[in-house]
Design a protein around this motif. Structure first.
Motif, short mmCIF file in Angstrom:
data_model
loop_
_atom_site.label_atom_id
_atom_site.label_comp_id
_atom_site.label_asym_id
_atom_site.label_seq_id
_atom_site.Cartn_x
_atom_site.Cartn_y
_atom_site.Cartn_z
N PRO A 77 12.11 4.76 2.21
CA PRO A 77 10.98 5.36 2.92
C PRO A 77 9.72 4.50 2.80
O PRO A 77 9.40 3.99 1.74
CB PRO A 77 10.79 6.72 2.24
N GLY A 78 9.06 4.32 3.93
CA GLY A 78 7.80 3.57 3.96
C GLY A 78 7.95 2.10 4.25
O GLY A 78 6.96 1.41 4.50
N VAL A 79 9.16 1.57 4.21
CA VAL A 79 9.37 0.15 4.46
C VAL A 79 9.38 -0.10 5.96
O VAL A 79 10.15 0.52 6.69
CB VAL A 79 10.67 -0.37 3.81
N GLY A 80 8.50 -0.97 6.41
CA GLY A 80 8.44 -1.39 7.80
C GLY A 80 8.89 -2.83 7.92
O GLY A 80 9.32 -3.46 6.95
N ASN A 81 8.78 -3.37 9.13
CA ASN A 81 9.29 -4.71 9.40
C ASN A 81 8.63 -5.79 8.55
O ASN A 81 9.30 -6.68 8.03
CB ASN A 81 9.16 -5.03 10.89
N ILE A 82 7.32 -5.74 8.38
CA ILE A 82 6.62 -6.77 7.59
C ILE A 82 7.08 -6.69 6.13
O ILE A 82 7.40 -7.72 5.52
CB ILE A 82 5.09 -6.61 7.70
N ILE A 83 7.13 -5.50 5.58
CA ILE A 83 7.56 -5.34 4.18
C ILE A 83 9.00 -5.81 4.03
O ILE A 83 9.33 -6.50 3.06
CB ILE A 83 7.39 -3.87 3.72
N LYS A 84 9.86 -5.47 4.98
CA LYS A 84 11.26 -5.91 4.94
C LYS A 84 11.33 -7.43 4.90
O LYS A 84 12.00 -8.02 4.03
CB LYS A 84 12.01 -5.40 6.17
N ILE A 85 10.65 -8.09 5.83
CA ILE A 85 10.72 -9.55 5.95
C ILE A 85 10.18 -10.23 4.71
O ILE A 85 10.80 -11.15 4.15
CB ILE A 85 9.96 -10.00 7.22
N GLU A 86 9.02 -9.80 4.24
CA GLU A 86 8.40 -10.44 3.07
C GLU A 86 9.18 -10.15 1.79
O GLU A 86 9.29 -11.01 0.92
CB GLU A 86 6.94 -10.01 2.95
N SER A 87 9.75 -8.95 1.67
CA SER A 87 10.54 -8.61 0.48
C SER A 87 11.83 -9.42 0.43
O SER A 87 12.23 -9.89 -0.64
CB SER A 87 10.86 -7.13 0.46
N SER A 117 4.49 -3.08 -1.01
CA SER A 117 4.00 -1.80 -0.48
C SER A 117 2.81 -1.28 -1.27
O SER A 117 1.82 -0.82 -0.69
CB SER A 117 5.12 -0.76 -0.51
N MET A 118 2.90 -1.34 -2.59
CA MET A 118 1.80 -0.84 -3.43
C MET A 118 0.54 -1.68 -3.27
O MET A 118 -0.57 -1.15 -3.22
CB MET A 118 2.23 -0.79 -4.90
N ASP A 119 0.71 -2.99 -3.17
CA ASP A 119 -0.45 -3.86 -2.94
C ASP A 119 -1.12 -3.52 -1.61
O ASP A 119 -2.35 -3.45 -1.52
CB ASP A 119 -0.04 -5.34 -2.95
N TRP A 120 -0.30 -3.27 -0.60
CA TRP A 120 -0.81 -2.90 0.72
C TRP A 120 -1.55 -1.56 0.64
O TRP A 120 -2.66 -1.40 1.17
CB TRP A 120 0.33 -2.82 1.71
N GLN A 165 -2.95 -0.17 -2.01
CA GLN A 165 -4.17 -0.27 -2.82
C GLN A 165 -5.30 -1.02 -2.12
O GLN A 165 -6.47 -0.70 -2.31
CB GLN A 165 -3.85 -0.92 -4.17
N THR A 166 -4.95 -2.04 -1.32
CA THR A 166 -5.99 -2.83 -0.66
C THR A 166 -6.27 -2.38 0.76
O THR A 166 -7.30 -2.76 1.33
CB THR A 166 -5.58 -4.32 -0.61
N GLY A 167 -5.36 -1.61 1.34
CA GLY A 167 -5.54 -1.17 2.72
C GLY A 167 -5.15 -2.22 3.74
O GLY A 167 -5.41 -2.06 4.93
N ARG A 168 -4.57 -3.30 3.29
CA ARG A 168 -4.13 -4.34 4.22
C ARG A 168 -2.88 -5.04 3.68
O ARG A 168 -2.64 -5.05 2.47
CB ARG A 168 -5.23 -5.33 4.52
N ALA A 169 -2.14 -5.62 4.60
CA ALA A 169 -0.91 -6.32 4.20
C ALA A 169 -1.27 -7.50 3.30
O ALA A 169 -2.30 -8.14 3.47
CB ALA A 169 -0.15 -6.79 5.43
N GLY A 170 -0.39 -7.76 2.38
CA GLY A 170 -0.59 -8.91 1.50
C GLY A 170 -0.32 -10.22 2.22
O GLY A 170 -0.09 -10.25 3.43
N THR A 171 -0.32 -11.29 1.46
CA THR A 171 -0.07 -12.61 2.02
C THR A 171 1.30 -12.63 2.69
O THR A 171 2.29 -12.21 2.10
CB THR A 171 -0.11 -13.68 0.91
#
Length: 126
Positions: free
Chosen positions: A10-20, A51-54, A56-62
């Motif tokens: 739950p909560g994983v989207g395309n950007i999180i999938k790709i970067e993970s 996900s947690m970094d995103w 906490q900061t309100g934006r996608a990580g590097t």
């Protein structure tokens, strides 16, 4: 798409999938049943951290590979982009959750090993 299945991750989207997948050094074309327990734990840890970094900061990580032409890890021009996922006509699943998504990966950092493939039809990004 196994990683985009909200019942599993739950909560994983395309950007999180790709970067993970990149941070875990897993090629998105790998078969789900070829992922080892160690790789799965690393993938879950990386997805949670991103996900947690995103959150906490309100934006996608590097973004090391997502929408990039040069890999943020190895600095090589080894980024590939391909639509992966979606359902086949054979499985009869035509829901919007099974649509293919553009996936990015680094062929150097996430090498594809065809010998690690199982006999299931589902890839980690399908």
């Amino acid at each position: 798409d196994a990683l985009l299945n909200q019942e599993i991750f739950p909560g994983v989207g395309n950007i999180i999938k790709i970067e993970s997948l990149h941070r875990s050094k897993i090629d998105p074309r790998r078969m789900v049943n070829s992922i080892t327990d160690i790789e799965l734990r690393r993938l879950i840890r990386n997805a949670r951290q991103y996900s947690m970094d995103w959150l906490q900061t309100g934006r996608a990580g590097t973004k090391l590979v997502y929408n990039q032409t040069v890999c943020g890890t190895c600095k090589g021009m080894t980024i590939k982009m391909q639509k992966i996922g979606g359902s086949s006509a054979a499985d009869g699943n035509s829901s919007s959750n099974s649509m293919s998504r553009v996936t990015f990966w680094c062929t150097s950092c996430q090498p594809f090993d065809p010998t690690s493939q199982g006999n299931s039809s589902g890839t980690i990004s399908s």
